[in-house]
Design a protein around this motif. Structure first.
Motif, PDB file in Angstrom:
ATOM      1  N   LEU A 211     -18.471 -12.349 -65.782  1.00 42.93           N
ATOM      2  CA  LEU A 211     -18.301 -13.527 -64.941  1.00 42.93           C
ATOM      3  C   LEU A 211     -19.278 -13.426 -63.772  1.00 42.93           C
ATOM      4  O   LEU A 211     -19.284 -12.436 -63.039  1.00 42.93           O
ATOM      5  CB  LEU A 211     -16.869 -13.605 -64.415  1.00 42.93           C
ATOM      6  CG  LEU A 211     -16.583 -14.741 -63.417  1.00 42.93           C
ATOM      7  CD1 LEU A 211     -16.665 -16.088 -64.113  1.00 42.93           C
ATOM      8  CD2 LEU A 211     -15.212 -14.553 -62.770  1.00 42.93           C
ATOM      9  N   VAL A 212     -20.099 -14.453 -63.590  1.00 40.72           N
ATOM     10  CA  VAL A 212     -21.075 -14.482 -62.502  1.00 40.72           C
ATOM     11  C   VAL A 212     -20.752 -15.672 -61.601  1.00 40.72           C
ATOM     12  O   VAL A 212     -20.711 -16.823 -62.063  1.00 40.72           O
ATOM     13  CB  VAL A 212     -22.512 -14.592 -63.029  1.00 40.72           C
ATOM     14  CG1 VAL A 212     -23.504 -14.669 -61.870  1.00 40.72           C
ATOM     15  CG2 VAL A 212     -22.839 -13.403 -63.934  1.00 40.72           C
ATOM     16  N   CYS A 213     -20.505 -15.391 -60.329  1.00 42.95           N
ATOM     17  CA  CYS A 213     -20.203 -16.433 -59.350  1.00 42.95           C
ATOM     18  C   CYS A 213     -21.339 -16.500 -58.338  1.00 42.95           C
ATOM     19  O   CYS A 213     -21.708 -15.480 -57.748  1.00 42.95           O
ATOM     20  CB  CYS A 213     -18.895 -16.140 -58.619  1.00 42.95           C
ATOM     21  SG  CYS A 213     -17.459 -15.937 -59.699  1.00 42.95           S
ATOM     22  N   ILE A 214     -21.886 -17.676 -58.148  1.00 41.77           N
ATOM     23  CA  ILE A 214     -22.916 -17.897 -57.135  1.00 41.77           C
ATOM     24  C   ILE A 214     -22.364 -18.899 -56.134  1.00 41.77           C
ATOM     25  O   ILE A 214     -22.094 -20.055 -56.486  1.00 41.77           O
ATOM     26  CB  ILE A 214     -24.227 -18.406 -57.754  1.00 41.77           C
ATOM     27  CG1 ILE A 214     -24.739 -17.405 -58.790  1.00 41.77           C
ATOM     28  CG2 ILE A 214     -25.269 -18.655 -56.676  1.00 41.77           C
ATOM     29  CD1 ILE A 214     -26.036 -17.810 -59.466  1.00 41.77           C
ATOM     30  N   GLY A 245     -16.079  -6.159 -63.702  1.00 41.57           N
ATOM     31  CA  GLY A 245     -15.179  -6.935 -62.855  1.00 41.57           C
ATOM     32  C   GLY A 245     -15.805  -8.195 -62.298  1.00 41.57           C
ATOM     33  O   GLY A 245     -15.180  -8.907 -61.521  1.00 41.57           O
ATOM     34  N   GLY A 246     -17.042  -8.485 -62.693  1.00 39.03           N
ATOM     35  CA  GLY A 246     -17.714  -9.694 -62.235  1.00 39.03           C
ATOM     36  C   GLY A 246     -18.808  -9.412 -61.220  1.00 39.03           C
ATOM     37  O   GLY A 246     -18.884  -8.331 -60.630  1.00 39.03           O
ATOM     38  N   ILE A 247     -19.672 -10.393 -61.022  1.00 42.92           N
ATOM     39  CA  ILE A 247     -20.785 -10.316 -60.071  1.00 42.92           C
ATOM     40  C   ILE A 247     -20.738 -11.565 -59.203  1.00 42.92           C
ATOM     41  O   ILE A 247     -20.616 -12.684 -59.707  1.00 42.92           O
ATOM     42  CB  ILE A 247     -22.134 -10.229 -60.803  1.00 42.92           C
ATOM     43  CG1 ILE A 247     -22.202  -8.934 -61.626  1.00 42.92           C
ATOM     44  CG2 ILE A 247     -23.290 -10.303 -59.812  1.00 42.92           C
ATOM     45  CD1 ILE A 247     -23.421  -8.841 -62.515  1.00 42.92           C
ATOM     46  N   ARG A 248     -20.799 -11.353 -57.882  1.00 45.70           N
ATOM     47  CA  ARG A 248     -20.744 -12.468 -56.940  1.00 45.70           C
ATOM     48  C   ARG A 248     -21.974 -12.448 -56.033  1.00 45.70           C
ATOM     49  O   ARG A 248     -22.296 -11.413 -55.451  1.00 45.70           O
ATOM     50  CB  ARG A 248     -19.467 -12.405 -56.096  1.00 45.70           C
ATOM     51  CG  ARG A 248     -18.203 -12.614 -56.937  1.00 45.70           C
ATOM     52  CD  ARG A 248     -16.938 -12.327 -56.153  1.00 45.70           C
ATOM     53  NE  ARG A 248     -15.773 -12.519 -57.005  1.00 45.70           N
ATOM     54  CZ  ARG A 248     -14.973 -13.586 -56.986  1.00 45.70           C
ATOM     55  NH1 ARG A 248     -15.208 -14.554 -56.129  1.00 45.70           N
ATOM     56  NH2 ARG A 248     -13.948 -13.678 -57.808  1.00 45.70           N
TER      57      ARG A 248
END
Length: 273
Positions: A211-214, A245-248
């Motif tokens: 999951l990548v959140c920008i 665990g994702g990248i923000r």
């Protein structure tokens, strides 16, 4: 803003009724370009934005800011975007654009901005303290790369350069990944010992999706979007559990806007972007 959106809907409805999409000249090979148009500051999808190809064909973005447009393979994959209240912009897409979802950020026209929010230093510090508290409360390893670190290690480059250097991510098969994990659209995966445990051996996928959140917006086609985001625009990158665990990624303008409005963006990691 409501007036702009209203006009956008009228433009969109008119485009459907009039058939604004012009067919590709006979005999020319065409490819489909897919993308999404967003406000460069708030990262909200823009409705009714006019997307124009170099051959003068045009479409309008839908209710979630997405578009699909055919272009000749001989073209340079250049798109122009127009929307009332925003500065008209031209975008040059890479050669691999037909295989990706391109995210195009449209900047508001400064002439039409009535209020410019300036975040105070205490408000910014409060927001950063909340983000640090979230990282401390995470049950696992977290890498946090702030602006000072990024400026010293990556004076030039993109967010993609930073992410691939600090996490074992790679572009995976988006079709196969979407079939098994339809709720994650980044087209990025991670390898490692945990891959075997979470992976379905019958599908033969080499990894699990990330999951990548920008700026608190889920990235679709993250490699393409991160590749267009310059390091100079970034205030913070958080990598949770080596990517599992994702990248923000947070831009400086988004953090300043959030601090100025008092918005708490340090939401729990488990709920998504």
């Amino acid at each position: 803003m409501s007036k702009n959106r209203g006009r956008g809907w009228l433009l969109f409805a008119a485009s459907v009724a009039a058939g604004v999409f012009l067919p590709t000249p006979s005999g020319a090979q065409a490819v489909l370009i897919r993308g999404r148009v967003e406000d460069a500051l708030s990262r909200t999808p823009l409705v009714g934005a006019r997307v124009m190809a170099i051959d003068s064909s045009a479409v309008y973005t839908d209710s979630i800011g997405q578009f699909s447009i055919e272009m000749e393979t001989a073209s340079s994959y250049e798109l122009g975007i127009q929307l009332f209240g925003y500065a008209e912009q031209q975008f040059g897409l890479p050669e691999e654009a037909p295989s990706r979802v391109s995210v195009l950020l449209l900047a508001p026209d400064p002439v039409q901005l009535e209020v410019i929010e300036v975040a105070s230093e205490p408000a910014v510090n409060l927001l950063l303290d909340r983000l640090r508290a979230r990282r401390r409360g995470y049950d696992g390893s977290v890498i946090a790369l702030d602006k000072a670190f990024l400026n010293s290690r990556w004076p030039i480059g993109t967010a993609w350069d930073v992410v691939v250097a600090r996490a074992p991510v790679f572009e995976c098969d988006s079709i196969e990944a979407s079939e098994q994990w339809p709720f994650i659209k980044s087209d990025l995966c991670v390898r490692g010992r945990r891959t075997r445990r979470f992976n379905d051996p019958l599908l033969g996928l080499p990894g699990v999706p990330v999951l990548v959140c920008i700026d608190q917006w889920e990235s679709w086609g993250a490699a393409s979007e991160l590749s267009t985001l310059d390091v100079s625009q970034i205030a913070l990158i958080e990598i949770y559990a080596r990517g599992y665990g994702g990248i923000r990624v947070y831009t400086s303008r988004y953090l300043a806007s959030s601090a100025g409005s008092g918005r708490n963006i340090a939401t729990p990691v488990w709920i998504g972007c």
